[in-house]
Design a protein around this motif. Structure first.
Motif, PDB file in Angstrom:
ATOM      1  N   LEU A 114      43.947  32.084   2.025  1.00 34.77           N
ATOM      2  CA  LEU A 114      44.024  33.297   1.546  1.00 34.77           C
ATOM      3  C   LEU A 114      43.881  34.397   2.720  1.00 34.77           C
ATOM      4  O   LEU A 114      43.097  34.208   3.615  1.00 34.77           O
ATOM      5  N   GLU A 115      44.732  35.312   2.880  1.00 35.74           N
ATOM      6  CA  GLU A 115      44.922  36.301   3.967  1.00 35.74           C
ATOM      7  C   GLU A 115      45.610  37.435   3.384  1.00 35.74           C
ATOM      8  O   GLU A 115      46.901  37.523   3.095  1.00 35.74           O
ATOM      9  N   PRO A 116      44.952  38.536   3.041  1.00 34.60           N
ATOM     10  CA  PRO A 116      45.541  39.718   2.505  1.00 34.60           C
ATOM     11  C   PRO A 116      46.422  40.706   3.419  1.00 34.60           C
ATOM     12  O   PRO A 116      47.293  41.429   3.027  1.00 34.60           O
ATOM     13  N   ASP A 117      45.918  40.705   4.686  1.00 32.23           N
ATOM     14  CA  ASP A 117      46.604  41.587   5.918  1.00 32.23           C
ATOM     15  C   ASP A 117      48.119  41.210   5.979  1.00 32.23           C
ATOM     16  O   ASP A 117      48.054  39.830   6.392  1.00 32.23           O
ATOM     17  N   PRO A 118      48.998  41.785   5.807  1.00 32.20           N
ATOM     18  CA  PRO A 118      50.293  41.067   5.998  1.00 32.20           C
ATOM     19  C   PRO A 118      50.618  40.768   7.503  1.00 32.20           C
ATOM     20  O   PRO A 118      51.588  39.802   7.795  1.00 32.20           O
ATOM     21  N   VAL A 119      50.158  41.435   8.551  1.00 32.43           N
ATOM     22  CA  VAL A 119      50.237  41.219   9.908  1.00 32.43           C
ATOM     23  C   VAL A 119      49.512  40.025  10.220  1.00 32.43           C
ATOM     24  O   VAL A 119      50.341  39.112  10.828  1.00 32.43           O
TER      25      VAL A 119
END
Length: 142
Positions: A114-119
């Motif tokens: 999981l990684e919500p930040d698009p960058v």
């Protein structure tokens, strides 16, 4: 890599009830890592790679595998051109390669983080593809 892989055509029920799992995913056959992707909805993307329909934008990894298997790796964005996606998908022989690729993908191991930040997703996707040597990530400009 520590995550036990998801196999088959069903995402675990307890995870699929979570609204949107954003992050980076990996598709492998045993110890051979093949493809890294990213999505703001991993559950939806899981199914998109396995979906039975064959429309544009569906099952992009299967489409790539079908292009390689059929030796139709040319790319065109011109309507009606032999190498555009619609023309390939209209070819019965290519469609057989496409269906075979989706069956292959359904048998693959699927893992995600999981990684919500698009960058951070973009950086992680590229890092994983390079670190794991996934042969089907091209990052080509079109």
């Amino acid at each position: 890599m520590a995550m036990p892989p998801i196999r088959g055509d069903r995402f675990p029920l307890e995870k699929s009830r979570s609204n949107k799992l954003a992050g980076v995913y990996l598709m492998s056959e045993g110890d051979t890592h093949l493809y890294v992707g990213r999505s703001n909805n991993i559950v939806s993307r899981f199914y998109a790679h396995r979906r039975k329909s064959s429309g544009d934008g569906v099952a992009p990894f299967a489409y790539r595998l079908a292009c390689l298997a059929s030796e139709r790796t040319g790319v065109s964005y011109v309507a009606g051109h032999r190498d555009n996606r619609a023309s390939k998908m209209a070819d019965p022989e290519f469609k057989l390669h496409f269906q075979s690729a989706k069956e292959r993908i359904t048998a693959m191991d699927f893992r995600y983080v999981l990684e919500p930040d698009p960058v951070r997703q973009a950086i992680l996707e590229v890092y994983c593809a390079v670190a794991l040597g996934t042969p089907h990530n091209t990052f080509d400009n079109h």
